[in-house]
Design a protein around this motif. Structure first.
Motif, PDB file in Angstrom:
ATOM      1  N   GLU A 146      63.594  20.550  38.466  1.00  0.00           N
ATOM      2  CA  GLU A 146      64.405  21.672  37.985  1.00  0.00           C
ATOM      3  C   GLU A 146      65.685  21.819  38.824  1.00  0.00           C
ATOM      4  O   GLU A 146      66.757  22.126  38.300  1.00  0.00           O
ATOM      5  CB  GLU A 146      63.595  22.968  38.040  1.00  0.00           C
ATOM      6  N   LYS A 147      65.563  21.563  40.122  1.00  0.00           N
ATOM      7  CA  LYS A 147      66.731  21.643  40.997  1.00  0.00           C
ATOM      8  C   LYS A 147      67.691  20.495  40.710  1.00  0.00           C
ATOM      9  O   LYS A 147      68.917  20.674  40.716  1.00  0.00           O
ATOM     10  CB  LYS A 147      66.291  21.616  42.455  1.00  0.00           C
TER      11      LYS A 147
ATOM     12  N   GLN B 124      69.591  21.436  37.683  1.00  0.00           N
ATOM     13  CA  GLN B 124      70.635  22.418  37.989  1.00  0.00           C
ATOM     14  C   GLN B 124      71.855  21.733  38.613  1.00  0.00           C
ATOM     15  O   GLN B 124      73.002  22.042  38.274  1.00  0.00           O
ATOM     16  CB  GLN B 124      70.088  23.484  38.936  1.00  0.00           C
ATOM     17  N   LYS B 125      71.591  20.805  39.516  1.00  0.00           N
ATOM     18  CA  LYS B 125      72.682  20.043  40.116  1.00  0.00           C
ATOM     19  C   LYS B 125      73.434  19.241  39.052  1.00  0.00           C
ATOM     20  O   LYS B 125      74.661  19.164  39.055  1.00  0.00           O
ATOM     21  CB  LYS B 125      72.147  19.102  41.192  1.00  0.00           C
TER      22      LYS B 125
ATOM     23  N   ASP C 278      64.875  14.878  49.343  1.00  0.00           N
ATOM     24  CA  ASP C 278      65.650  15.993  49.859  1.00  0.00           C
ATOM     25  C   ASP C 278      66.552  15.697  51.048  1.00  0.00           C
ATOM     26  O   ASP C 278      67.296  16.578  51.475  1.00  0.00           O
ATOM     27  CB  ASP C 278      64.723  17.159  50.209  1.00  0.00           C
TER      28      ASP C 278
ATOM     29  N   PHE D 118      63.232  16.264  45.600  1.00  0.00           N
ATOM     30  CA  PHE D 118      63.922  17.396  44.999  1.00  0.00           C
ATOM     31  C   PHE D 118      63.144  17.783  43.743  1.00  0.00           C
ATOM     32  O   PHE D 118      62.857  16.920  42.900  1.00  0.00           O
ATOM     33  CB  PHE D 118      65.337  16.992  44.571  1.00  0.00           C
TER      34      PHE D 118
END
Length: 431
Positions: A377-378, A381-382, A346, A374
């Motif tokens: 799922e994030k 999305q990115k 992150d 991270f």
């Protein structure tokens, strides 16, 4: 405590940057100096080379250590982070510190260090310096943990300093401009000690020149008179180099970015020889050290091939500076389909890295076991926002296995995005 319990104690009772990030970063050297005083200043008992920089520290440190080993020196090597075993951080002639020595250190010294509340890295650095003194190393290659000026390795007085390059990473600690980051890295420059700068840009070069001038330290910019004249990938693995002073050399490390790293290493060797910092390092030691750095030092995760047909490669590159090379090398692979197992932590610029990822690859979005990861799922999305298509598989090994099962023999699989993704991959049970 046994070894496993001891390492768990170290991870759980001291702030560990790899696990919790910013809260583990301790500004200042008070704990380091207290530990150093307690152990009798062990770092004064052997020569050192200090290696800082944003990218390439590990490759340069390991290669220099391998070259010095082949010259016949007893060589300590201190690096971070580890990928599979904590003991990778502390080696003598490629051999990791013993499990029992780690256990004995904690059992004997915890009464002293617990009241200090040192960070994990502060404690590990103290152990490394003590161990190298006990092992009577001739010289130790010491990799900076983070930054330079306030890094706890910066109590040493090396015979040579190296700063590989500067790019954006750890900006919350080191500054939000290249000049500010360079200022922190330049903090390793000591009075009268030659410093080799592997790469510089208009924004960083004046920072290095000013610090070197203030410290009356000779500054050698590796780009001004490069050793590496050309570099090509070897079909059998690694890279072949034509050099200014060392003839034709084969390097075991195969990443495209190693061209710049090896130029830094060879300029450092040339500097050692020309300035008589050590007895002259012969060509044979340079040739042998570059050719077998992984076996000599235990280096892992640098464009490391882990499977054939399909070819699968992992690499620890984890920031935009590293990915500007990795993305080109991945794209250049002659593959039917490129498959990328990808995760990040992150404090990295995920959008800048995503922008460099190949658009036509198949992605397996994942996350390492680090608390700083991270969420997969994030990451997915990115990836979608950057028009990258893939599926989400939270476990790194499961994601790799899925990519392997879906690949044809002529496909290419890359696993990376973070050192911790590679660590999870290499820690898996071997089939």
């Amino acid at each position: 405590m046994n070894y496993e319990q001891t390492v768990e104690y170290l991870f759980n009772s001291t702030p560990v940057f790899e696990h919790v990030g910013a809260s583990a970063y301790k500004e200042g050297l008070s704990n380091t100096k207290a530990l150093d005083e307690h152990f009798g200043h062990p770092h004064r008992l052997f020569k050192t080379i200090h290696v800082a920089g944003t990218n390439g520290k590990g490759s340069c440190s390991h290669t220099l250590a391998a070259i010095l080993q082949h010259q016949g020196y007893r060589v300590g090597l201190y690096t971070s982070p580890h990928l599979v075993d904590f003991r990778e951080r502390i080696r003598v002639n490629g051999k990791m510190i013993s499990q029992q020595r780690v256990v004995d250190f904690v059992e004997k010294e915890r009464g002293f260090f617990e009241p200090l509340h040192p960070s994990f890295f502060e404690l590990t650095t103290a152990l490394a310096f003590l161990y190298f003194a006990e092992q009577k190393v001739d010289i130790a290659v010491i990799e900076v943990g983070l930054g330079g000026r306030l890094d706890c390795t910066n109590i040493i007085s090396p015979l040579l300093g190296i700063i590989t390059n500067i790019s954006f990473d750890h900006t919350q600690f080191l500054g939000d401009t290249l000049a500010k980051i360079a200022g922190e890295k330049a903090g390793i420059i000591k009075h009268g000690v030659p410093i080799v700068i592997g790469e510089s840009v208009d924004e960083t070069r004046p920072v290095f020149e000013a610090r070197a001038h203030d410290m009356q330290a000779p500054a050698i910019f590796a780009e001004d008179e490069p050793e590496v004249l050309s570099s090509v990938s070897d079909p059998k693995g690694g890279r072949n180099y034509a050099t200014r002073s060392f003839g034709c050399l084969h390097g075991e490390l195969g990443g495209d970015y190693q061209t710049r790293n090896m130029n830094t290493v060879l300029v450092a060797v040339r500097t050692i020889n020309h300035r008589h910092l050590l007895p002259s390092i012969p060509l044979e030691a340079v040739r042998a050290g570059m050719a077998d750095v992984c076996e000599a030092t235990g280096l892992l995760g640098r464009w490391q091939k882990i499977h054939t047909r399909p070819t699968a490669v992992c690499d620890t590159g984890h920031n935009p500076g590293g990915w500007q090379y990795l993305s080109k090398q991945i794209t250049s692979q002659k593959a039917q389909t490129t498959r990328i197992v990808f995760g990040m932590v992150d404090d990295k610029d995920i959008d800048a890295v995503m922008e460099m990822l190949p658009k036509n690859a198949v992605y397996y979005w994942t996350q390492p076991t680090s608390k700083r990861a991270f969420p997969a799922e994030k990451v997915a999305q990115k990836g979608e926002a950057h028009h990258l298509c893939g599926k989400t598989i939270r476990d790194v090994d499961a994601a790799y296995r899925q990519a392997l099962s879906e690949a044809s023999p002529d496909d290419f699989i890359f696993i990376g995005g973070s050192s911790y993704v590679v660590a999870d991959l290499l820690s898996r049970e071997q089939p």
